[in-house]
Motif scaffolding. Sequence first.
Motif, mmCIF file in Angstrom:
data_model
loop_
_atom_site.group_PDB
_atom_site.id
_atom_site.type_symbol
_atom_site.label_atom_id
_atom_site.label_comp_id
_atom_site.label_asym_id
_atom_site.label_seq_id
_atom_site.Cartn_x
_atom_site.Cartn_y
_atom_site.Cartn_z
ATOM 1 N N SER A 160 128.229 79.937 67.480
ATOM 2 C CA SER A 160 127.795 80.702 66.664
ATOM 3 C C SER A 160 126.965 81.804 66.726
ATOM 4 C CB SER A 160 127.902 79.555 65.172
ATOM 5 O OG SER A 160 126.325 79.297 65.174
ATOM 6 N N ASP A 161 126.143 81.427 66.837
ATOM 7 C CA ASP A 161 124.615 82.670 67.600
ATOM 8 C C ASP A 161 125.574 83.038 69.318
ATOM 9 O OD1 ASP A 161 123.569 81.514 66.304
ATOM 10 O OD2 ASP A 161 122.249 79.813 67.020
ATOM 11 N N GLY A 162 126.945 82.969 69.785
ATOM 12 C CA GLY A 162 127.045 83.416 70.792
ATOM 13 C C GLY A 162 126.700 83.278 72.001
ATOM 14 N N LYS A 163 125.847 82.029 72.954
ATOM 15 C CA LYS A 163 125.304 81.003 73.311
ATOM 16 C C LYS A 163 126.264 80.204 74.421
ATOM 17 C CE LYS A 163 120.933 81.906 70.947
ATOM 18 N NZ LYS A 163 120.561 82.924 72.065
ATOM 19 N N LEU A 164 126.565 79.792 75.218
ATOM 20 C CA LEU A 164 127.471 79.278 75.862
ATOM 21 C C LEU A 164 126.902 77.055 75.887
ATOM 22 C CD1 LEU A 164 129.359 77.701 77.675
ATOM 23 C CD2 LEU A 164 128.263 78.270 79.523
ATOM 24 N N PRO A 165 127.439 76.334 75.137
ATOM 25 C CA PRO A 165 126.588 75.409 75.022
ATOM 26 C C PRO A 165 126.771 74.179 76.467
ATOM 27 C CG PRO A 165 128.072 75.016 73.413
ATOM 28 C CD PRO A 165 128.471 76.888 74.159
ATOM 29 N N ILE A 166 125.623 73.682 76.600
ATOM 30 C CA ILE A 166 125.738 73.196 77.008
ATOM 31 C C ILE A 166 125.565 71.642 77.215
ATOM 32 C CG2 ILE A 166 126.074 72.551 79.709
ATOM 33 C CD1 ILE A 166 126.240 74.890 81.082
ATOM 34 N N VAL A 167 126.207 70.623 77.463
ATOM 35 C CA VAL A 167 124.759 69.277 77.583
ATOM 36 C C VAL A 167 125.876 68.068 78.777
ATOM 37 C CG1 VAL A 167 125.773 66.782 75.812
ATOM 38 C CG2 VAL A 167 126.110 68.975 74.689
ATOM 39 N N GLY B 16 116.923 82.021 66.919
ATOM 40 C CA GLY B 16 116.684 82.837 66.786
ATOM 41 C C GLY B 16 115.324 83.322 66.949
ATOM 42 N N ASN B 17 114.432 82.432 67.842
ATOM 43 C CA ASN B 17 113.109 82.424 68.341
ATOM 44 C C ASN B 17 113.349 83.391 70.169
ATOM 45 O OD1 ASN B 17 111.960 82.050 66.220
ATOM 46 N ND2 ASN B 17 111.354 79.888 66.607
ATOM 47 N N GLN B 18 114.360 83.425 70.443
ATOM 48 C CA GLN B 18 114.574 83.259 71.966
ATOM 49 C C GLN B 18 116.138 84.395 72.292
ATOM 50 O OE1 GLN B 18 117.540 81.537 72.854
ATOM 51 N NE2 GLN B 18 117.487 79.645 71.741
ATOM 52 N N GLN B 19 116.141 84.777 73.096
ATOM 53 C CA GLN B 19 117.274 85.341 73.722
ATOM 54 C C GLN B 19 118.472 84.330 75.482
ATOM 55 O OE1 GLN B 19 118.564 87.989 71.907
ATOM 56 N NE2 GLN B 19 117.047 87.619 70.486
ATOM 57 N N ALA B 20 118.415 83.751 75.155
ATOM 58 C CA ALA B 20 119.131 82.361 76.181
ATOM 59 C C ALA B 20 120.441 82.833 76.055
ATOM 60 C CB ALA B 20 118.342 81.740 75.909
ATOM 61 N N ASP B 21 120.744 83.055 76.565
ATOM 62 C CA ASP B 21 122.755 83.379 76.643
ATOM 63 C C ASP B 21 123.507 81.569 76.767
ATOM 64 O OD1 ASP B 21 122.872 86.189 77.750
ATOM 65 O OD2 ASP B 21 120.905 85.255 78.876
ATOM 66 N N VAL B 22 122.881 80.874 77.184
ATOM 67 C CA VAL B 22 123.188 79.324 78.157
ATOM 68 C C VAL B 22 122.168 78.151 76.654
ATOM 69 C CG1 VAL B 22 123.793 77.787 79.375
ATOM 70 C CG2 VAL B 22 124.132 79.725 79.544
ATOM 71 N N ALA B 23 122.544 77.919 76.441
ATOM 72 C CA ALA B 23 121.041 76.681 76.195
ATOM 73 C C ALA B 23 122.203 75.247 75.896
ATOM 74 C CB ALA B 23 121.509 76.718 73.890
ATOM 75 N N ILE B 24 121.145 74.220 77.056
ATOM 76 C CA ILE B 24 121.786 72.970 77.093
ATOM 77 C C ILE B 24 121.036 71.562 76.531
ATOM 78 C CG2 ILE B 24 121.734 71.512 78.928
ATOM 79 C CD1 ILE B 24 121.700 73.843 81.300
ATOM 80 N N LEU B 25 121.871 70.974 75.787
ATOM 81 C CA LEU B 25 121.181 69.999 74.969
ATOM 82 C C LEU B 25 121.102 68.161 76.325
ATOM 83 C CD1 LEU B 25 119.987 69.257 72.302
ATOM 84 C CD2 LEU B 25 122.265 68.133 72.137
ATOM 85 N N GLY B 26 119.841 68.024 76.035
ATOM 86 C CA GLY B 26 119.399 66.994 77.405
ATOM 87 C C GLY B 26 119.864 65.544 76.887
ATOM 88 N N ILE B 27 120.392 64.709 77.188
ATOM 89 C CA ILE B 27 120.504 63.453 76.190
ATOM 90 C C ILE B 27 120.275 62.451 77.720
ATOM 91 C CG2 ILE B 27 121.850 61.644 75.383
ATOM 92 C CD1 ILE B 27 123.280 64.261 74.164
ATOM 93 N N LEU B 28 119.691 61.443 77.519
ATOM 94 C CA LEU B 28 119.010 60.337 78.228
ATOM 95 C C LEU B 28 119.647 59.092 77.754
ATOM 96 C CD1 LEU B 28 117.297 60.400 80.649
ATOM 97 C CD2 LEU B 28 115.201 59.422 79.596
ATOM 98 N N ALA B 29 120.451 58.470 78.971
ATOM 99 C CA ALA B 29 120.790 57.073 78.161
ATOM 100 C C ALA B 29 119.901 56.709 77.350
ATOM 101 C CB ALA B 29 121.675 56.474 79.746
ATOM 102 N N SER B 30 118.365 56.221 78.429
ATOM 103 C CA SER B 30 117.417 55.239 77.759
ATOM 104 C C SER B 30 116.690 55.257 76.669
ATOM 105 C CB SER B 30 116.680 54.952 79.064
ATOM 106 O OG SER B 30 115.673 56.130 79.973
ATOM 107 N N SER B 31 116.769 56.701 76.566
ATOM 108 C CA SER B 31 115.846 56.996 75.261
ATOM 109 C C SER B 31 116.896 57.784 74.073
ATOM 110 C CB SER B 31 115.413 58.615 75.725
ATOM 111 O OG SER B 31 114.842 58.293 76.275
ATOM 112 N N VAL B 32 118.036 57.125 73.975
ATOM 113 C CA VAL B 32 119.277 56.836 72.696
ATOM 114 C C VAL B 32 118.709 55.597 72.064
ATOM 115 C CG1 VAL B 32 121.457 56.376 71.739
ATOM 116 C CG2 VAL B 32 121.189 57.160 73.435
ATOM 117 N N LYS B 33 118.223 55.086 72.502
ATOM 118 C CA LYS B 33 117.686 53.539 71.176
ATOM 119 C C LYS B 33 116.657 54.735 70.464
ATOM 120 C CE LYS B 33 114.315 51.787 74.756
ATOM 121 N NZ LYS B 33 114.208 52.881 76.105
ATOM 122 N N ALA B 34 116.309 55.036 70.713
ATOM 123 C CA ALA B 34 114.858 55.961 69.903
ATOM 124 C C ALA B 34 115.581 57.202 68.707
ATOM 125 C CB ALA B 34 113.992 56.789 70.295
#
Length: 390
Positions: free
Chosen positions: A307-314, A160-178
């Motif tokens: 649901s926000d009309g954005k393309l999600p990418i993991v 709701g604070n931005q008008q992005a067309d694409v949202a990318i969630l970055g997951i770093l393997a070495s940080s999963v432990k946290a």
Amino acid sequence: MHLHSISTLSSKLAKSKQIRKRFLTGLWIVFFLFVFDVSINFLFPYPSDPQVTSPGQLNLYFEYGRSVEGKLARMIGSTDESSAPIAQAGWLDPQLWKKLNIPKNRAPGEDLLVAIYGMSFSNQVGEAMKEMDGKIGLRLVAGPAAPPNYAFAAYKLDRGNQQADVAILGILASSVKALRTISGLTWNFETPFPFTYPRYFVEDGKLKEIWPKVLSLAQLRAVMQDQQQWQEFVSQMRENDQFFNSFLFKRNWLDNSAIVRLIRRAYAQRHQGMMANKVYTSAGFNAEKDIPVLSAIVTDFAATARSDGKLPIVLLISDRGYEDRLFQALSPTLETAKIPYVSTHNIAPATDIGNFVADGHFTESANKLIAKAVLKLINEHVERRNVLKQ
């Protein structure tokens, strides 16, 4: 009897002499340890100015074992400007994002805004994307070595604070432990990051969260000045952060000893290794506690972005030592929920040291290959606005 008495007396004198010799040896050892301790602190003092980021290799080496509270006391100045740069990084504070002027809309000439939530790895991929395609705008929200719960919380706060067309969630393997932590203060002992984030857990099939009591650098500074509030924050970490350890965290007079700092550092490496092994082993990630939470996070991320009309990418980032374990753990969820993803393991394999620079990040060429894969995925799913206008 006389000869026996003389023999007994000689034996006692010999034992007394031996005890005295050992005692003197012990005193000399203590003396030289004291001299060593004082000399180290004198020859290699750690700069008191929190703005100094390159104190010297040996100065840093003998500082690593200082308690977390001791490091925080040096790191946090009276203002943000007088605090260490690392203390200011990564806070989940939308007001801070406004001050940093992170784009929330497409700029003139851009036909796509991509919001990326993660850490420096994901930022570098985003910057490589921008170099390849100047019509892409970037909204980068990241924390140092930030874990998945940080990235997800950043995404949720930013909805709701931005008008992005694409949202990318970055997951770093070495940080999963946290995943089972609420702050960078506990699981990066040698260089703790003060920023905080929620811990997520699955209960009755639903994703729930525990937010930390401290949410900004200003709040942390204030809490550190109030003993009761500080103890409440420490208690929260003790209860909800699997890496928390009182010996490593609590500050006391032993911080003044270089020898104790060396011992504490060695203990920290052992402790944090044990905690990390609860999350990841040679067999892969913990399939009972951590992967269910991570799966719930990516599922919720994709569903809400759609649901926000954005393309999600993991973006699955496999850094050195993790092979393709992150992909193996999450691919069933990604495939079942039809979530678009890019995994670095088959682009810049973590088993090839040639894909990494000295500090552990990907090389420029590896980042370009990953960015190319992300751009290809975006173009497969999103009709570019400038094309529609023509």
